[in-house]
Design a protein around this motif. Structure first.
Motif, mmCIF file in Angstrom:
data_model
loop_
_atom_site.group_PDB
_atom_site.id
_atom_site.type_symbol
_atom_site.label_atom_id
_atom_site.label_comp_id
_atom_site.label_asym_id
_atom_site.label_seq_id
_atom_site.Cartn_x
_atom_site.Cartn_y
_atom_site.Cartn_z
ATOM 1 N N VAL A 98 74.927 53.757 1.446
ATOM 2 C CA VAL A 98 74.202 52.737 0.687
ATOM 3 C C VAL A 98 72.955 53.323 0.030
ATOM 4 O O VAL A 98 72.215 54.088 0.651
ATOM 5 C CB VAL A 98 73.772 51.576 1.612
ATOM 6 C CG1 VAL A 98 73.006 50.518 0.819
ATOM 7 C CG2 VAL A 98 74.987 50.966 2.281
ATOM 8 N N VAL A 99 72.740 52.959 -1.227
ATOM 9 C CA VAL A 99 71.507 53.280 -1.936
ATOM 10 C C VAL A 99 70.779 51.963 -2.178
ATOM 11 O O VAL A 99 71.330 51.054 -2.815
ATOM 12 C CB VAL A 99 71.782 53.992 -3.274
ATOM 13 C CG1 VAL A 99 70.473 54.242 -4.019
ATOM 14 C CG2 VAL A 99 72.530 55.295 -3.049
ATOM 15 N N ASN A 158 76.629 51.263 -4.402
ATOM 16 C CA ASN A 158 77.672 52.025 -3.706
ATOM 17 C C ASN A 158 78.229 51.267 -2.499
ATOM 18 O O ASN A 158 78.594 51.859 -1.493
ATOM 19 C CB ASN A 158 77.125 53.386 -3.245
ATOM 20 C CG ASN A 158 78.234 54.394 -3.013
ATOM 21 O OD1 ASN A 158 79.234 54.380 -3.725
ATOM 22 N ND2 ASN A 158 78.080 55.242 -2.026
ATOM 23 N N LEU A 159 78.284 49.933 -2.626
ATOM 24 C CA LEU A 159 78.779 49.107 -1.521
ATOM 25 C C LEU A 159 80.132 48.471 -1.800
ATOM 26 O O LEU A 159 80.989 48.401 -0.925
ATOM 27 C CB LEU A 159 77.776 47.980 -1.227
ATOM 28 C CG LEU A 159 76.753 48.199 -0.121
ATOM 29 C CD1 LEU A 159 75.823 47.005 -0.035
ATOM 30 C CD2 LEU A 159 77.432 48.402 1.216
ATOM 31 N N ILE A 160 80.310 47.975 -3.028
ATOM 32 C CA ILE A 160 81.462 47.137 -3.344
ATOM 33 C C ILE A 160 82.458 47.879 -4.223
ATOM 34 O O ILE A 160 82.092 48.444 -5.249
ATOM 35 C CB ILE A 160 81.020 45.849 -4.070
ATOM 36 C CG1 ILE A 160 79.885 45.159 -3.300
ATOM 37 C CG2 ILE A 160 82.209 44.907 -4.245
ATOM 38 C CD1 ILE A 160 80.239 44.737 -1.909
ATOM 39 N N LYS A 212 77.721 44.799 -12.443
ATOM 40 C CA LYS A 212 79.012 44.620 -11.774
ATOM 41 C C LYS A 212 79.076 45.393 -10.459
ATOM 42 O O LYS A 212 78.834 46.596 -10.418
ATOM 43 C CB LYS A 212 80.134 45.081 -12.699
ATOM 44 C CG LYS A 212 81.542 44.906 -12.122
ATOM 45 C CD LYS A 212 82.584 45.378 -13.122
ATOM 46 C CE LYS A 212 83.988 45.243 -12.565
ATOM 47 N NZ LYS A 212 85.015 45.704 -13.527
ATOM 48 N N GLY A 213 79.389 44.668 -9.375
ATOM 49 C CA GLY A 213 79.571 45.319 -8.078
ATOM 50 C C GLY A 213 78.295 45.669 -7.347
ATOM 51 O O GLY A 213 78.345 46.141 -6.207
ATOM 52 N N GLN A 214 77.143 45.438 -7.960
ATOM 53 C CA GLN A 214 75.877 45.685 -7.279
ATOM 54 C C GLN A 214 75.485 44.449 -6.481
ATOM 55 O O GLN A 214 75.851 43.326 -6.841
ATOM 56 C CB GLN A 214 74.780 46.018 -8.303
ATOM 57 C CG GLN A 214 75.065 47.260 -9.127
ATOM 58 C CD GLN A 214 74.045 47.473 -10.226
ATOM 59 O OE1 GLN A 214 72.916 47.006 -10.135
ATOM 60 N NE2 GLN A 214 74.439 48.177 -11.270
ATOM 61 N N ILE A 236 83.035 38.973 1.348
ATOM 62 C CA ILE A 236 81.990 39.988 1.141
ATOM 63 C C ILE A 236 80.629 39.324 1.019
ATOM 64 O O ILE A 236 79.632 39.789 1.588
ATOM 65 C CB ILE A 236 82.302 40.829 -0.121
ATOM 66 C CG1 ILE A 236 83.509 41.743 0.139
ATOM 67 C CG2 ILE A 236 81.095 41.674 -0.510
ATOM 68 C CD1 ILE A 236 84.015 42.443 -1.106
ATOM 69 N N LEU A 237 80.563 38.213 0.288
ATOM 70 C CA LEU A 237 79.297 37.489 0.147
ATOM 71 C C LEU A 237 78.747 37.060 1.505
ATOM 72 O O LEU A 237 77.560 37.254 1.798
ATOM 73 C CB LEU A 237 79.492 36.252 -0.738
ATOM 74 C CG LEU A 237 79.480 36.429 -2.255
ATOM 75 C CD1 LEU A 237 79.791 35.103 -2.937
ATOM 76 C CD2 LEU A 237 78.141 36.970 -2.748
ATOM 77 N N GLU A 238 79.626 36.508 2.329
ATOM 78 C CA GLU A 238 79.201 36.061 3.658
ATOM 79 C C GLU A 238 78.768 37.229 4.530
ATOM 80 O O GLU A 238 77.758 37.159 5.240
ATOM 81 C CB GLU A 238 80.332 35.277 4.334
ATOM 82 C CG GLU A 238 80.557 33.892 3.755
ATOM 83 C CD GLU A 238 79.329 33.012 3.868
ATOM 84 O OE1 GLU A 238 78.679 33.003 4.945
ATOM 85 O OE2 GLU A 238 78.996 32.339 2.869
ATOM 86 N N ASP A 239 79.564 38.307 4.492
ATOM 87 C CA ASP A 239 79.246 39.485 5.312
ATOM 88 C C ASP A 239 77.916 40.100 4.904
ATOM 89 O O ASP A 239 77.105 40.483 5.760
ATOM 90 C CB ASP A 239 80.353 40.537 5.192
ATOM 91 C CG ASP A 239 81.640 40.099 5.874
ATOM 92 O OD1 ASP A 239 81.596 39.131 6.653
ATOM 93 O OD2 ASP A 239 82.694 40.722 5.600
ATOM 94 N N MET A 240 77.686 40.206 3.590
ATOM 95 C CA MET A 240 76.459 40.816 3.108
ATOM 96 C C MET A 240 75.247 39.946 3.459
ATOM 97 O O MET A 240 74.199 40.455 3.845
ATOM 98 C CB MET A 240 76.515 41.038 1.594
ATOM 99 C CG MET A 240 77.455 42.145 1.152
ATOM 100 S SD MET A 240 77.156 43.720 2.013
ATOM 101 C CE MET A 240 75.407 43.941 1.773
#
Length: 287
Positions: free
Chosen positions: A267-268, A195-197, A237-239, A211-215
């Motif tokens: 977030v889960v 439930n993030l992306i 996908k998207g997880q 997004i990769l850098e931020d995460m």
């Protein structure tokens, strides 16, 4: 079913080795068996163990997981009666059978195993437990597990399966995927964030890299990050998959990230099997 299969296979492999060396564990119980860093179930607590044929411990096994022959031996020992024939490795299979039946049924079975109904026909009681749970797994052939458990819980120790023969059960030929509840139960060095992306972010390369850098920056606040993966396509996908250097870092991250809000999304965070992650296998059956 993934959890039961994982536990059964790991413990049976450990017992097969132990029994080949001639030792009996004599105190299997479902406590502290999961090793988060090694990602497997382990045998611990060898305080009652003995060399088969040379038993020097009178009272063995924990109540509720005690084989019938161990129950008899303990009773006679309390009465001061010496037995010429001691317990064998078969007592370990009985304990594991009870553990697996409890894992499947979701209930403690101490009173059930002591009941007259069990004494009269334990196989019928096991059948009843599986029938009552059959609707929960309509597409899974649970009779393989039922038959395996039955072979461990035969009253005669001579008729019980061995750890080596149990590993040949067709129950282990079927790869089960973990349910989300199982992935919360068993800590791992890998976290899976849901439930993030938003899907739209995955197809814009610049947004995706941001997004990769931020995460990675966010996840590094909780421990040392080894790798981070956000699949653009199914499965997964998207997880967000985050591998930490230790399960303790991942547990701390899971505790602090669960329920956090990012861009209005809650977030889960669950754990994810390390072996599957490193093989690039992303389970599809997760709901």
């Amino acid at each position: 079913m993934w959890l039961v299969q994982h536990c059964a296979q790991d413990v049976l492999e450990a017992l097969a080795f132990l029994h080949r060396e001639g030792y009996v564990h004599a105190d299997l119980k479902p406590r502290n068996m999961w090793s988060a860093d090694d990602q497997c179930f382990k045998l611990i607590d060898f305080g009652l163990s003995f060399k088969q044929g040379n038993q020097d411990v009178k009272y063995i096994q924990t109540d509720g997981y005690r084989a019938p022959e161990a129950e008899l031996q303990n009773t006679l020992a309390q009465a001061g009666v010496e037995l010429e024939v001691h317990c064998t490795a078969a007592v370990d299979l009985w304990s594991l059978g009870i553990i697996l039946l409890e894992m499947y049924s979701g209930a403690k079975l101490k009173d059930t195993v002591r009941s007259q109904e069990w004494e009269d026909n334990s196989a019928a009681v096991i059948d009843k437990i599986f029938v009552s749970k059959s609707e929960a797994h309509p597409a899974i052939p649970v009779y393989h597990l039922r038959d395996l458990i039955k072979s461990m819980l035969l009253k005669s120790p001579q008729q019980r399966c061995t750890a080596s023969t149990a590993l040949l059960s067709p129950f282990f030929s079927i790869p089960f995927a973990p349910h989300i509840e199982e992935m919360v139960l068993l800590p791992s060095p890998v976290l899976r964030l849901l439930n993030l992306i938003d899907d739209s972010h995955l197809h814009n390369e610049d947004e995706y890299e941001d997004i990769l850098e931020d995460m990675k920056e966010e996840c590094q606040k909780y421990g040392s990050v080894v790798s981070l993966l956000i699949p653009k396509e199914n499965p997964g996908k998207g997880q967000v998959f985050v591998e930490y250097s230790s399960s303790s870092d991942a547990k701390e991250a899971q505790r602090l990230l669960t329920g956090r809000t990012f861009d209005g999304r809650f977030v889960v965070a669950t754990f994810y099997p390390l072996r599957a992650y490193r093989r690039g296998y992303l389970y599809q059956t997760l709901q």
